[in-house]
Design a protein around this motif. Structure first.
Motif, PDB file in Angstrom:
ATOM      1  N   MET A   1     -29.836 -15.103 -18.442  1.00 41.40           N
ATOM      2  CA  MET A   1     -29.580 -13.672 -17.272  1.00 41.40           C
ATOM      3  C   MET A   1     -27.845 -13.931 -17.405  1.00 41.40           C
ATOM      4  SD  MET A   1     -31.402 -13.183 -13.821  1.00 41.40           S
ATOM      5  CE  MET A   1     -32.791 -12.614 -15.376  1.00 41.40           C
ATOM      6  N   ASP A   2     -27.632 -13.077 -17.672  1.00 40.05           N
ATOM      7  CA  ASP A   2     -26.265 -12.807 -17.128  1.00 40.05           C
ATOM      8  C   ASP A   2     -26.686 -11.784 -15.937  1.00 40.05           C
ATOM      9  OD1 ASP A   2     -26.444 -10.409 -18.088  1.00 40.05           O
ATOM     10  OD2 ASP A   2     -24.413 -10.227 -19.397  1.00 40.05           O
ATOM     11  N   ILE A   3     -24.783 -11.952 -15.403  1.00 50.71           N
ATOM     12  CA  ILE A   3     -24.911 -10.921 -14.237  1.00 50.71           C
ATOM     13  C   ILE A   3     -25.283  -9.315 -14.462  1.00 50.71           C
ATOM     14  CG2 ILE A   3     -22.233 -10.396 -13.637  1.00 50.71           C
ATOM     15  CD1 ILE A   3     -23.792 -11.439 -11.110  1.00 50.71           C
ATOM     16  N   ASN A   4     -24.737  -9.341 -15.615  1.00 50.16           N
ATOM     17  CA  ASN A   4     -25.394  -7.702 -15.703  1.00 50.16           C
ATOM     18  C   ASN A   4     -25.977  -6.959 -15.302  1.00 50.16           C
ATOM     19  OD1 ASN A   4     -22.607  -6.754 -15.606  1.00 50.16           O
ATOM     20  ND2 ASN A   4     -22.305  -7.965 -17.728  1.00 50.16           N
ATOM     21  N   GLU A   5     -27.817  -8.018 -15.506  1.00 50.72           N
ATOM     22  CA  GLU A   5     -29.091  -8.297 -15.937  1.00 50.72           C
ATOM     23  C   GLU A   5     -29.340  -8.131 -14.207  1.00 50.72           C
ATOM     24  OE1 GLU A   5     -31.000 -10.546 -18.438  1.00 50.72           O
ATOM     25  OE2 GLU A   5     -30.055 -10.041 -20.284  1.00 50.72           O
ATOM     26  N   LEU A   6     -28.706  -9.266 -13.869  1.00 48.21           N
ATOM     27  CA  LEU A   6     -28.960  -9.036 -12.231  1.00 48.21           C
ATOM     28  C   LEU A   6     -28.454  -7.877 -11.207  1.00 48.21           C
ATOM     29  CD1 LEU A   6     -28.365 -13.027 -10.902  1.00 48.21           C
ATOM     30  CD2 LEU A   6     -30.142 -12.008 -11.729  1.00 48.21           C
ATOM     31  N   ARG A   7     -27.467  -7.685 -12.078  1.00 46.80           N
ATOM     32  CA  ARG A   7     -26.826  -6.589 -12.058  1.00 46.80           C
ATOM     33  C   ARG A   7     -28.219  -4.849 -11.507  1.00 46.80           C
ATOM     34  NH1 ARG A   7     -20.505  -6.677 -12.730  1.00 46.80           N
ATOM     35  NH2 ARG A   7     -20.678  -8.408 -11.004  1.00 46.80           N
ATOM     36  N   GLY A   8     -28.116  -5.200 -12.537  1.00 46.71           N
ATOM     37  CA  GLY A   8     -29.799  -3.829 -13.145  1.00 46.71           C
ATOM     38  C   GLY A   8     -30.959  -3.901 -12.761  1.00 46.71           C
ATOM     39  N   MET A   9     -31.331  -5.176 -12.685  1.00 51.97           N
ATOM     40  CA  MET A   9     -32.213  -5.331 -11.682  1.00 51.97           C
ATOM     41  C   MET A   9     -32.401  -5.616 -10.257  1.00 51.97           C
ATOM     42  SD  MET A   9     -34.487  -9.071 -13.399  1.00 51.97           S
ATOM     43  CE  MET A   9     -33.410  -9.865 -13.135  1.00 51.97           C
ATOM     44  N   HIS A  10     -30.888  -5.223  -9.746  1.00 49.88           N
ATOM     45  CA  HIS A  10     -30.931  -5.446  -8.512  1.00 49.88           C
ATOM     46  C   HIS A  10     -31.028  -3.578  -8.211  1.00 49.88           C
ATOM     47  CE1 HIS A  10     -28.452  -3.748  -4.432  1.00 49.88           C
ATOM     48  NE2 HIS A  10     -29.573  -5.397  -4.211  1.00 49.88           N
ATOM     49  N   THR A  11     -30.564  -2.567  -9.081  1.00 48.10           N
ATOM     50  CA  THR A  11     -30.524  -1.417  -8.999  1.00 48.10           C
ATOM     51  C   THR A  11     -31.520  -0.879  -8.838  1.00 48.10           C
ATOM     52  OG1 THR A  11     -27.841  -1.464 -10.028  1.00 48.10           O
ATOM     53  CG2 THR A  11     -29.715   0.464 -10.199  1.00 48.10           C
ATOM     54  N   LEU A  12     -32.515  -1.359  -9.816  1.00 44.63           N
ATOM     55  CA  LEU A  12     -33.878  -0.729 -10.011  1.00 44.63           C
ATOM     56  C   LEU A  12     -35.283  -1.133  -8.266  1.00 44.63           C
ATOM     57  CD1 LEU A  12     -35.148  -1.663 -13.282  1.00 44.63           C
ATOM     58  CD2 LEU A  12     -34.282   0.356 -12.240  1.00 44.63           C
ATOM     59  N   LEU A  13     -34.989  -2.553  -8.105  1.00 46.43           N
ATOM     60  CA  LEU A  13     -35.238  -2.895  -6.639  1.00 46.43           C
ATOM     61  C   LEU A  13     -34.443  -1.655  -5.391  1.00 46.43           C
ATOM     62  CD1 LEU A  13     -37.033  -4.388  -4.798  1.00 46.43           C
ATOM     63  CD2 LEU A  13     -35.068  -6.339  -4.845  1.00 46.43           C
ATOM     64  N   VAL A  14     -33.278  -1.601  -5.944  1.00 45.81           N
ATOM     65  CA  VAL A  14     -33.104  -0.428  -4.512  1.00 45.81           C
ATOM     66  C   VAL A  14     -33.750   0.584  -4.818  1.00 45.81           C
ATOM     67  CG1 VAL A  14     -30.930  -0.100  -3.177  1.00 45.81           C
ATOM     68  CG2 VAL A  14     -30.743  -1.868  -4.493  1.00 45.81           C
TER      69      VAL A  14
END
Length: 61
Positions: A1-14
């Motif tokens: 899991m890289d930073i871009n996947e975390l950013r994508g999940m964060h965007t979906l959560l927000v």
């Protein structure tokens, strides 16, 4: 899991939280509270009138 996947999940959560807040704010059970809040500026005029009348009667005494 890289930073871009975390950013994508964060965007979906927000986005999910945002949609949840919109759903809550415009839901049917909030209608009465929203209408009361919409009339608050007009209610202040009545309070101001009463305050001015009270001040006038206090000055006369």
């Amino acid at each position: 899991m890289d930073i871009n996947e975390l950013r994508g999940m964060h965007t979906l959560l927000v986005m999910a939280v945002f949609i949840g807040i919109i759903w809550w704010a415009f839901s049917a059970h909030r209608k009465k509270a929203n209408e009361e809040a919409a009339h608050l500026p007009f209610d202040d005029d009545e309070v101001e009138k009463r305050t001015l009348e009270q001040e006038k009667t206090e000055k006369k005494q």
